[in-house]
Design an enzyme around this catalytic site. Structure first.
Site, PDB file in Angstrom:
ATOM      1  N   ASP A 181       2.848  -3.048  -3.503  1.00 47.79           N
ATOM      2  CA  ASP A 181       3.426  -2.610  -2.233  1.00 47.79           C
ATOM      3  C   ASP A 181       3.358  -3.718  -1.182  1.00 47.79           C
ATOM      4  O   ASP A 181       2.336  -4.399  -1.051  1.00 47.79           O
ATOM      5  CB  ASP A 181       2.652  -1.384  -1.733  1.00 47.79           C
ATOM      6  N   GLU A 218       7.117  -5.664  -4.456  1.00 45.02           N
ATOM      7  CA  GLU A 218       8.023  -5.223  -3.399  1.00 45.02           C
ATOM      8  C   GLU A 218       8.087  -6.359  -2.384  1.00 45.02           C
ATOM      9  O   GLU A 218       7.207  -6.509  -1.541  1.00 45.02           O
ATOM     10  CB  GLU A 218       7.521  -3.941  -2.717  1.00 45.02           C
TER      11      GLU A 218
HETATM   12  C1  GLC Z   1       6.385   0.098   1.234  1.00 43.20           C
HETATM   13  C2  GLC Z   1       6.610   1.488   0.716  1.00 43.20           C
HETATM   14  C3  GLC Z   1       6.812   2.400   1.886  1.00 43.20           C
HETATM   15  C4  GLC Z   1       5.588   2.337   2.758  1.00 43.20           C
HETATM   16  C5  GLC Z   1       5.239   0.912   3.170  1.00 43.20           C
HETATM   17  C6  GLC Z   1       3.855   0.802   3.753  1.00 43.20           C
HETATM   18  O1  GLC Z   1       7.492  -0.400   1.895  1.00 43.20           O
HETATM   19  O2  GLC Z   1       7.682   1.514  -0.186  1.00 43.20           O
HETATM   20  O3  GLC Z   1       7.085   3.708   1.487  1.00 43.20           O
HETATM   21  O4  GLC Z   1       5.787   3.113   3.905  1.00 43.20           O
HETATM   22  O5  GLC Z   1       5.263   0.046   2.067  1.00 43.20           O
HETATM   23  O6  GLC Z   1       2.888   0.954   2.755  1.00 43.20           O
END
Ligand code: GLC
Ligand code: CA
Length: 567
Positions: free
Chosen positions: A212, A266
């Site tokens: 994440d 991500e």
């Molecule tokens: C990422 C997740 C999202 C979350 C953010 C903070 O972007 O996909 O859902 O709110 O991280 O953890």
């Protein structure tokens, strides 16, 4: 299936299904999706044909950000179930030929995490506080915010603490909500703890980790303001060079297992060269390609994104990923039905005019386009049913901090997180068992009877049939060396048409207003919609079998670009 189990490079062209467990299936009738529900529905996913699931955070959490505020990375939230059930999900999915990727959130923890509670209880300058970014405020009274960095969730990124005697104390950094304090990745304890969390889940059979907010972990310790035009690596809290050593450490842990454990990042970054650095052979395996997802439904835009994506990945030898949706963004059926069909968080507003029939047609074509591109393909739960964004949720049920931190102007992300409709003609459409004590945690629309799994299974023209068929054909063709990993060659078919070959499969998508002739072919494998007098109508895609010639064939599953041996 058995072959897929042993393939160390399965992730290069896998179909990975994102499960948002709160909204997938509720096993015990409390209106919240859970691991019992997920286990019951695994056969559905096997029938869909996916290679893996990515499960968004299932850990103990106060749910200030849908579970991305983790209180304990080694415990399952009681609303979802138990650790034993998580192990059962992993094992039972694997029995069905489906690998499990778990979501690790390294940038921040919940403010209820034991570390943060200990930090609040400890004094400024203590080792407990050194795991986070505690900082005195500016000015003689310390009431000036340490930096003016803006949160991705709107507003400031620092919150002030209170001392035990009630007087205002230090500030702490939170790039997201105040309930998500940022960890200090310069602290060796933070580094060691996460290596241990990775081992914890790998030891329980997780085939991979979704990382994440992967580009945010490291901060410039001098805490400068964000420059107006930061050069590469100059932003104080995005894409810092030090991140790469962290992921090298993670990769070493993953590579310590006899079978492949993948790291999926991500990574939201505009600079593609910087993006690709995370995919060097000793770092992550893949990262989400959000550029493609964010582009409008226009041939030129999509082609440019595909070309740039392939070019950026080539030097590092990593396969791209293709994503049309996830739990953070507007659902494609809705997005593609708008005048501006691009996606941006900043652009989301209530009441945007939408043509859902147009959107559905385009989303079907987009699915075939996406599934034909080289690399792995991510499908977010409900995408295979063609669910639209739910835009008329009553404001009082909205839970997403992106909504309420925007002062109510941003609808937030709840509209893509509405619980799935499985069967029947009445709410909760089989999401919860019959006679459930409570309704789903977000109310479903009253007109979803035609979008249930049950209904779509019975309808050959449904989105579900299209996705199943696409996954099935893709699987067969990737075995034959066509779809999946490998090269792509463009075919000229006019400026409004995207056409390319993958081995002896040709994918053609008409994004223009008029029907077009199909390029020469021997056979039609799959269409996103009916032909019009033998021609491909607007917003329609097809997979065609071209003439088999040896030169057009890919090397096949035995060899990979870069000389990697597949088996
Ligand atoms: C990422 C997740 C999202 C979350 C953010 C903070 O972007 O996909 O859902 O709110 O991280 O953890
Ligand atoms: Ca439940």
């Amino acid at each position: 299936m058995a072959q897929a189990h042993s393939d160390p490079l399965w992730w290069r062209d896998a179909v990975i299904y994102e499960v948002y467990p709160r909204s997938f299936a509720d096993g015990n009738g409390d209106g919240i999706g859970d691991l019992t529900g997920l286990r019951q529905r695994l056969p559905y996913l096997a029938r869909l044909g996916v290679d893996a699931i990515w499960v968004t955070p299932w850990y103990a959490s106060p749910m200030a950000d849908g579970g991305y505020d983790v209180a304990d990375y080694r415990a399952i939230d009681p609303d979802f179930g138990t650790l034993e059930q998580a192990e059962q999900v992993i094992a039972e999915a694997r029995e069905l030929g489906i690998r499990t990727i778990v979501d690790v959130v390294p940038n921040h923890v919940s403010s209820q995490h034991a570390w943060f509670r200990a930090a609040l209880a400890a004094a400024p300058g203590s080792p407990e506080r050194a795991r986070f970014w505690f900082h005195p405020g500016q000015g003689p009274r310390g009431d000036g915010i340490p930096t003016r960095w803006r949160s991705d969730f709107a507003g400031p990124t620092w919150a002030r603490t209170r001392n035990p005697d009630g007087t205002p104390g230090e500030w702490y950094l939170h790039l997201f909500t105040p309930e998500q304090p940022d960890l200090n990745w310069r602290n060796p304890e933070v580094v060691a703890e996460h290596l241990d969390i990775l081992r914890f889940w790998f030891d329980r059979g997780a085939a991979g980790i979704r990382i994440d907010s992967a580009a945010l972990l490291v901060k410039d310790a001098a805490l400068p303001e964000v420059p107006a035009h930061p050069g590469p690596g100059e932003h104080p809290h995005v894409d810092r060079d030090e991140l790469h050593d962290i992921y090298r450490g993670w990769r070493a842990v993953a590579d310590g297992y006899p079978d492949t454990r993948v790291l999926v990042g991500e990574v939201w970054l505009e600079d593609r060269e910087r993006f690709a650095r995370y995919l060097r052979p000793d770092e992550m395996h893949t990262a989400f390609n959000f550029d493609f997802m964010a582009r409008p439904w226009e041939a030129k835009e999509l082609r440019e994104s595909i070309d740039q994506t392939l070019a950026a990945h080539a030097p590092v030898g990593a396969p791209p990923t293709w994503v049309l949706s996830n739990h953070d963004v507007t659902r494609p059926v809705t997005r593609y039905g708008r005048g501006d069909s691009s996606f941006s968080f900043a652009g989301k507003r209530f009441g945007t005019p939408t043509d859902l029939d147009l959107g559905r047609r385009r989303a079907r074509a987009a699915a075939l386009l996406t599934a034909a591109l080289p690399g792995s393909w991510y499908v977010y739960q409900g995408e295979e049913l063609g669910l639209p964004e739910v835009e008329d949720l009553p404001v009082e049920v909205l839970q997403d901090p992106m909504h309420y931190r925007s002062g109510g102007t941003d609808p937030g992300r709840d509209g893509c997180r509405v619980p799935l409709p499985w069967s029947g003609t009445e709410r909760p459409y089989g999401f919860s068992p019959a006679g459930a004590a409570r309704g789903p945690w977000l109310p479903q629309p009253t007109d979803w009877a035609g979008l249930t799994v049950e209904h779509e299974e019975a309808d050959e023209a449904s989105m579900l049939h299209l996705y199943r068929r696409a996954i099935e054909v893709r699987r067969a063709e990737r075995m034959a060396g066509s779809l999946g990993d490998g090269p792509l060659a463009w075919v000229d078919a006019g400026s409004d048409v995207l056409a390319f070959t993958r081995g002896d499969v040709l994918c053609v998508v008409n994004l223009g207003p008029e029907p077009v002739d199909l390029p020469p072919h021997e056979d039609v494998l799959l269409l996103s919609g009916p032909l019009d007098a033998g021609r491909l109508p607007r917003d329609t895609a097809g997979w065609l079998r071209t003439t088999r010639t040896n030169t057009e064939r890919n090397p096949g599953p035995g060899t990979q670009p870069g000389g990697v041996t597949r088996r």
